[in-house]
Design a protein around this motif. Structure first.
Motif, PDB file in Angstrom:
ATOM      1  N   UNK A 100       0.849  -1.194   0.000  1.00 57.88           N
ATOM      2  CA  UNK A 100       0.000   0.000   0.000  1.00 57.88           C
ATOM      3  C   UNK A 100       0.883   1.242   0.000  1.00 57.88           C
ATOM      4  N   UNK A 101       0.540   2.187  -0.854  1.00 58.30           N
ATOM      5  CA  UNK A 101       1.271   3.444  -0.901  1.00 58.30           C
ATOM      6  C   UNK A 101       0.284   4.610  -0.907  1.00 58.30           C
ATOM      7  N   UNK A 102       0.292   5.363   0.186  1.00 60.84           N
ATOM      8  CA  UNK A 102      -0.469   6.611   0.277  1.00 60.84           C
ATOM      9  C   UNK A 102       0.519   7.754   0.086  1.00 60.84           C
ATOM     10  N   UNK A 103       0.176   8.673  -0.790  1.00 58.76           N
ATOM     11  CA  UNK A 103       1.136   9.700  -1.184  1.00 58.76           C
ATOM     12  C   UNK A 103       0.357  10.979  -1.521  1.00 58.76           C
ATOM     13  N   UNK A 104       0.526  12.024  -0.704  1.00 60.24           N
ATOM     14  CA  UNK A 104      -0.157  13.288  -0.963  1.00 60.24           C
ATOM     15  C   UNK A 104       0.871  14.385  -1.227  1.00 60.24           C
ATOM     16  N   UNK A 105       0.651  15.163  -2.273  1.00 59.49           N
ATOM     17  CA  UNK A 105       1.425  16.377  -2.530  1.00 59.49           C
ATOM     18  C   UNK A 105       0.546  17.554  -2.143  1.00 59.49           C
ATOM     19  N   UNK A 106       1.013  18.370  -1.210  1.00 61.51           N
ATOM     20  CA  UNK A 106       0.198  19.454  -0.691  1.00 61.51           C
ATOM     21  C   UNK A 106       0.544  20.782  -1.358  1.00 61.51           C
ATOM     22  N   UNK A 107      -0.448  21.615  -1.590  1.00 55.84           N
ATOM     23  CA  UNK A 107      -0.164  22.949  -2.131  1.00 55.84           C
ATOM     24  C   UNK A 107       0.533  23.815  -1.093  1.00 55.84           C
ATOM     25  N   UNK A 112      -2.388  13.221  10.995  1.00 59.82           N
ATOM     26  CA  UNK A 112      -1.786  14.018   9.924  1.00 59.82           C
ATOM     27  C   UNK A 112      -2.218  13.521   8.549  1.00 59.82           C
ATOM     28  N   UNK A 113      -2.225  12.217   8.374  1.00 58.89           N
ATOM     29  CA  UNK A 113      -2.650  11.656   7.085  1.00 58.89           C
ATOM     30  C   UNK A 113      -4.102  12.004   6.779  1.00 58.89           C
ATOM     31  N   UNK A 114      -4.937  11.939   7.802  1.00 60.01           N
ATOM     32  CA  UNK A 114      -6.354  12.270   7.604  1.00 60.01           C
ATOM     33  C   UNK A 114      -6.522  13.731   7.205  1.00 60.01           C
ATOM     34  N   UNK A 115      -5.760  14.618   7.860  1.00 60.79           N
ATOM     35  CA  UNK A 115      -5.853  16.045   7.536  1.00 60.79           C
ATOM     36  C   UNK A 115      -5.276  16.358   6.160  1.00 60.79           C
ATOM     37  N   UNK A 116      -4.323  15.527   5.702  1.00 56.76           N
ATOM     38  CA  UNK A 116      -3.714  15.754   4.394  1.00 56.76           C
ATOM     39  C   UNK A 116      -4.596  15.290   3.243  1.00 56.76           C
ATOM     40  N   UNK A 117      -5.602  14.486   3.564  1.00 56.98           N
ATOM     41  CA  UNK A 117      -6.513  14.013   2.528  1.00 56.98           C
ATOM     42  C   UNK A 117      -7.183  15.192   1.832  1.00 56.98           C
ATOM     43  N   UNK A 118      -7.341  15.128   0.510  1.00 55.01           N
ATOM     44  CA  UNK A 118      -7.988  16.232  -0.208  1.00 55.01           C
ATOM     45  C   UNK A 118      -9.390  16.550   0.305  1.00 55.01           C
ATOM     46  N   UNK A 119     -10.026  15.581   0.954  1.00 53.77           N
ATOM     47  CA  UNK A 119     -11.392  15.786   1.437  1.00 53.77           C
ATOM     48  C   UNK A 119     -11.432  16.452   2.812  1.00 53.77           C
ATOM     49  N   UNK A 120     -10.286  16.417   3.543  1.00 52.80           N
ATOM     50  CA  UNK A 120     -10.258  16.946   4.906  1.00 52.80           C
ATOM     51  C   UNK A 120      -9.238  18.072   5.076  1.00 52.80           C
ATOM     52  N   UNK A 121      -8.650  18.549   4.014  1.00 50.14           N
ATOM     53  CA  UNK A 121      -7.471  19.405   4.114  1.00 50.14           C
ATOM     54  C   UNK A 121      -7.788  20.760   4.741  1.00 50.14           C
ATOM     55  N   UNK A 122      -7.002  21.101   5.761  1.00 50.15           N
ATOM     56  CA  UNK A 122      -7.113  22.377   6.462  1.00 50.15           C
ATOM     57  C   UNK A 122      -5.701  22.776   6.861  1.00 50.15           C
ATOM     58  N   UNK A 123      -5.162  23.830   6.282  1.00 55.41           N
ATOM     59  CA  UNK A 123      -3.743  24.109   6.456  1.00 55.41           C
ATOM     60  C   UNK A 123      -3.382  24.462   7.893  1.00 55.41           C
ATOM     61  N   UNK A 124      -4.251  25.168   8.612  1.00 53.39           N
ATOM     62  CA  UNK A 124      -3.944  25.520   9.999  1.00 53.39           C
ATOM     63  C   UNK A 124      -3.876  24.254  10.859  1.00 53.39           C
ATOM     64  N   UNK A 125      -4.857  23.373  10.700  1.00 52.62           N
ATOM     65  CA  UNK A 125      -4.854  22.128  11.466  1.00 52.62           C
ATOM     66  C   UNK A 125      -3.661  21.252  11.108  1.00 52.62           C
ATOM     67  N   UNK A 126      -3.277  21.235   9.837  1.00 49.31           N
ATOM     68  CA  UNK A 126      -2.099  20.479   9.420  1.00 49.31           C
ATOM     69  C   UNK A 126      -0.832  21.015  10.101  1.00 49.31           C
ATOM     70  N   UNK A 127      -0.684  22.323  10.105  1.00 44.85           N
ATOM     71  CA  UNK A 127       0.496  22.919  10.725  1.00 44.85           C
ATOM     72  C   UNK A 127       0.528  22.638  12.221  1.00 44.85           C
ATOM     73  N   UNK A 128      -0.631  22.714  12.866  1.00 45.74           N
ATOM     74  CA  UNK A 128      -0.707  22.463  14.316  1.00 45.74           C
ATOM     75  C   UNK A 128      -0.399  20.997  14.624  1.00 45.74           C
ATOM     76  N   UNK A 129      -0.970  20.082  13.858  1.00 42.70           N
ATOM     77  CA  UNK A 129      -0.745  18.657  14.099  1.00 42.70           C
ATOM     78  C   UNK A 129       0.715  18.275  13.847  1.00 42.70           C
ATOM     79  N   UNK A 130       1.334  18.858  12.816  1.00 43.30           N
ATOM     80  CA  UNK A 130       2.740  18.596  12.559  1.00 43.30           C
ATOM     81  C   UNK A 130       3.606  19.137  13.696  1.00 43.30           C
TER      82      UNK A 130
END
Length: 276
Positions: free
Chosen positions: A1-8, A130-148
């Motif tokens: 299995x390979x999950x791979x997200x490129x974020x803007x 982090x993976x859930x927040x990176x999903x195109x359906x759940x993406x929120x940049x503030x939450x991503x930055x906080x979780x990271x």
């Protein structure tokens, strides 16, 4: 299995760190990477959740298993691979941001940082979030930055460097020493007294304390005294000399100078601002 997200790129440019790419690989026995110096301009964090793999550093290959990981700072030469017979399940993230080196207290800036983290369930929860927040359906940049940030801070506080004499027990003792300083900061403590309380030489204690806490013991002592002084300035009408002495400062002139250096305000100005 390979999950791979490129974020803007994030709209806000000043996060401590922000995921550039993020993913999870499992059951992928061919996984291996070799990058020359300067090839990857982002930091690179990998966390092993299952199985095992290998990281090469200075010609020597190190084995990593579940609960362990590695971090390369931007631009470093990199070489790592999964075990083809027992492929790792590995979470990985490429991190952009100028504040990551400071957050990690310099770990991984000149060579790979390999570490162990004791709470595998918590590690899976943080990486899964982090993976859930990176999903195109759940993406929120503030939450991503906080979780990271939460993940990186957790590693700084609780991960144990591999291949060094540092132990989890010694790290725990440094945090106990920090708490001792905080609860006794109004007393006339010296570095020798604090080191003896922790049962270390002053040199070793200072080095270990800085590695764990990101500051020297005396810097931490000053910060603790400063917190006490601020509370007294806000809650009492005592003179500056009384505040200084009660907070653990032997000379009010030194207290005033350091207070202003740290806050940009004199004690009187701070009091007028927060205790009008």
């Amino acid at each position: 299995m390979r999950i791979h997200y490129v974020l803007p790129e994030p709209m806000y440019k000043h996060y401590t760190g922000y995921p550039d790419m993020i993913g999870l690989y499992s059951e992928f026995p061919e996984h291996q990477e070799q990058r020359s110096k300067g090839q990857l301009q982002q930091a690179n964090l990998h966390l092993v959740l299952n199985g095992k793999g290998y990281v090469k550093d200075n010609g020597k290959e190190y084995s990593l298993e579940a609960g362990q990981g590695f971090y390369y700072g931007p631009g470093l030469e990199q070489e790592y691979r999964t075990d083809p017979k027992e492929p790792w399940e590995v979470f990985w993230v490429h991190i952009a941001g100028e504040g990551v080196d400071r957050l990690l207290n310099g770990r991984g800036t000149s060579s790979v940082w390999m570490f162990a983290y004791g709470d595998l369930l918590k590690l899976k929860r943080l990486t899964g979030g982090l993976l859930e927040l990176a999903s195109p359906y759940e993406r929120n940049e503030v939450q991503l930055a906080v979780k990271l940030y939460e993940l990186l801070a957790e590693l700084v506080l609780s991960a144990e460097s591999l291949g060094t004499a540092t132990t989890l027990d010694k790290r725990a003792r440094m945090r106990e020493a920090a708490e001792y300083i905080r609860t006794h900061c109004t007393e006339p403590l010296t570095l020798l007294q604090i080191a003896e309380q922790a049962s270390f030489s002053t040199y070793y204690f200072s080095r270990m304390f800085h590695e764990v806490m990101g500051r020297t013991p005396m810097e931490w002592l000053f910060e603790c005294r400063l917190v006490v002084a601020k509370q007294l300035l806000m809650s009492t009408g005592w003179t500056i000399k009384q505040v200084a002495e009660t907070s653990g400062f032997s000379q009010s002139s030194y207290f005033i100078a350091r207070f202003r250096e740290h806050t940009g305000l004199t004690p009187q100005e701070y009091r007028r601002l927060y205790n009008p």
